[in-house]
Design an enzyme around this catalytic site. Structure first.
Site, PDB file in Angstrom:
ATOM      1  N   ARG A 110       0.808  -1.217   0.000  1.00 36.33           N
ATOM      2  CA  ARG A 110       0.000   0.000   0.000  1.00 36.33           C
ATOM      3  C   ARG A 110       0.843   1.270   0.000  1.00 36.33           C
ATOM      4  O   ARG A 110       0.411   2.316   0.484  1.00 36.33           O
ATOM      5  CB  ARG A 110      -0.930   0.003   1.210  1.00 36.33           C
ATOM      6  CG  ARG A 110      -1.903  -1.166   1.237  1.00 36.33           C
ATOM      7  CD  ARG A 110      -2.854  -1.070   2.412  1.00 36.33           C
ATOM      8  NE  ARG A 110      -3.769  -2.211   2.462  1.00 36.33           N
ATOM      9  CZ  ARG A 110      -4.707  -2.374   3.394  1.00 36.33           C
ATOM     10  NH1 ARG A 110      -4.843  -1.457   4.358  1.00 36.33           N
ATOM     11  NH2 ARG A 110      -5.492  -3.441   3.375  1.00 36.33           N
ATOM     12  N   CYS A 111       2.020   1.191  -0.547  1.00 33.23           N
ATOM     13  CA  CYS A 111       2.938   2.328  -0.598  1.00 33.23           C
ATOM     14  C   CYS A 111       2.811   3.036  -1.943  1.00 33.23           C
ATOM     15  O   CYS A 111       2.404   2.434  -2.941  1.00 33.23           O
ATOM     16  CB  CYS A 111       4.370   1.824  -0.398  1.00 33.23           C
ATOM     17  SG  CYS A 111       5.639   3.103  -0.419  1.00 33.23           S
ATOM     18  N   GLY A 112       3.159   4.315  -1.963  1.00 32.62           N
ATOM     19  CA  GLY A 112       3.169   5.044  -3.227  1.00 32.62           C
ATOM     20  C   GLY A 112       4.194   4.501  -4.208  1.00 32.62           C
ATOM     21  O   GLY A 112       4.115   4.762  -5.409  1.00 32.62           O
ATOM     22  N   LEU A 113       5.164   3.742  -3.704  1.00 33.94           N
ATOM     23  CA  LEU A 113       6.194   3.149  -4.559  1.00 33.94           C
ATOM     24  C   LEU A 113       5.863   1.729  -5.006  1.00 33.94           C
ATOM     25  O   LEU A 113       6.615   1.118  -5.761  1.00 33.94           O
ATOM     26  CB  LEU A 113       7.529   3.120  -3.800  1.00 33.94           C
ATOM     27  CG  LEU A 113       8.109   4.469  -3.370  1.00 33.94           C
ATOM     28  CD1 LEU A 113       9.332   4.262  -2.492  1.00 33.94           C
ATOM     29  CD2 LEU A 113       8.459   5.315  -4.575  1.00 33.94           C
ATOM     30  N   THR A 114       4.740   1.203  -4.551  1.00 33.79           N
ATOM     31  CA  THR A 114       4.419  -0.210  -4.781  1.00 33.79           C
ATOM     32  C   THR A 114       4.299  -0.563  -6.259  1.00 33.79           C
ATOM     33  O   THR A 114       4.939  -1.495  -6.754  1.00 33.79           O
ATOM     34  CB  THR A 114       3.118  -0.586  -4.056  1.00 33.79           C
ATOM     35  OG1 THR A 114       3.294  -0.417  -2.649  1.00 33.79           O
ATOM     36  CG2 THR A 114       2.728  -2.033  -4.347  1.00 33.79           C
TER      37      THR A 114
END
Length: 236
Positions: A110-114
């Protein structure tokens, strides 16, 4: 016996991680100073800048600790000395990867980098798995609580949405008193430039065919930026 204490200087501008507003976000106003390191394979060293880790950076609260690592112990160990659990809780000796180049990443769903990282990691694995590359993914929920799901949910997410075929392991701590032994080794082996702390989701460690850590990359370094370093190790 001599020991070496690692510093907390972090060599790369860590910019906006595009996280959900409900979670803490990294500081975006960190002071930069000219680096004393002239060159390196890594893109962030080539920028020629360094920065001190900000106290506002979202690390694991109260659990992180600094420690000294015996220099000889680091030299004598390799990644092959460790056994971990896979996503199905089965023991896996990392000695099974002897002779391969390893890209080891702490992942989150659930990360912006996922999306960008899983996509690029899958492409790299597809392109180089037959040449000796293995991508090892270790889910971690220590950064913004962005990997809260069960192992089954994590596997379903990675394998269905991103068609990930590389090994995914059991959820681990990468910082603090419960740090997984393999991550103690990875952090200790990567020198003093980054310090003991893994800074965020998708920090990356590159391991050569002899099981030694040869490079460490910050979360904002995309997998594609590491491709040339991977190719050099595969050709060695």
């Amino acid at each position: 016996m001599a020991s070496m204490a690692f510093s907390t200087t972090f060599f790369t501008p860590l910019r906006d991680f595009n996280q959900p507003r409900t979670n803490s976000t990294p500081s975006t106003s960190l002071p930069f100073t000219k680096s004393s390191i002239a060159s390196s394979k890594s893109p962030f060293f080539q920028l020629g800048f360094s920065q001190q880790a900000s106290s506002n950076f979202p690390i694991v609260p109260s659990k992180t600790r600094s420690f000294s690592v015996n220099a000889k112990a680091i030299k004598d160990k390799t990644i092959y000395d460790f056994t971990v659990k896979d996503i199905d809780k089965k023991d896996v000796s990392l000695s099974k990867f002897k002779g391969k180049v390893l890209l080891i990443v702490n992942v989150a769903s659930r990360c912006g980098l996922t999306s960008s990282n899983y996509t690029e990691l899958s492409h790299l694995y597809e392109n180089f798995k037959n040449k000796g590359l293995e991508v090892l993914a270790f889910p971690c929920n220590q950064f913004g609580m962005q990997e809260p799901g069960s192992n089954e949910e994590i596997k379903q997410f990675a394998c269905t949405k991103f068609k990930a075929e590389f090994p995914i392991f059991d959820k681990v701590d990468v910082n603090g008193p419960f740090t997984a032994p393999v991550y103690q080794f990875l952090k200790s082996s990567s020198g003093g430039f980054f310090g003991d702390i893994v800074k965020w989701n998708f920090e990356k460690f590159l391991v050569d065919k002899n099981g030694k850590v040869v490079e460490r990359y910050p979360p904002t370094t995309s997998p594609f930026q590491i491709e040339k370093d991977i190719q050099k190790l595969l050709a060695a």
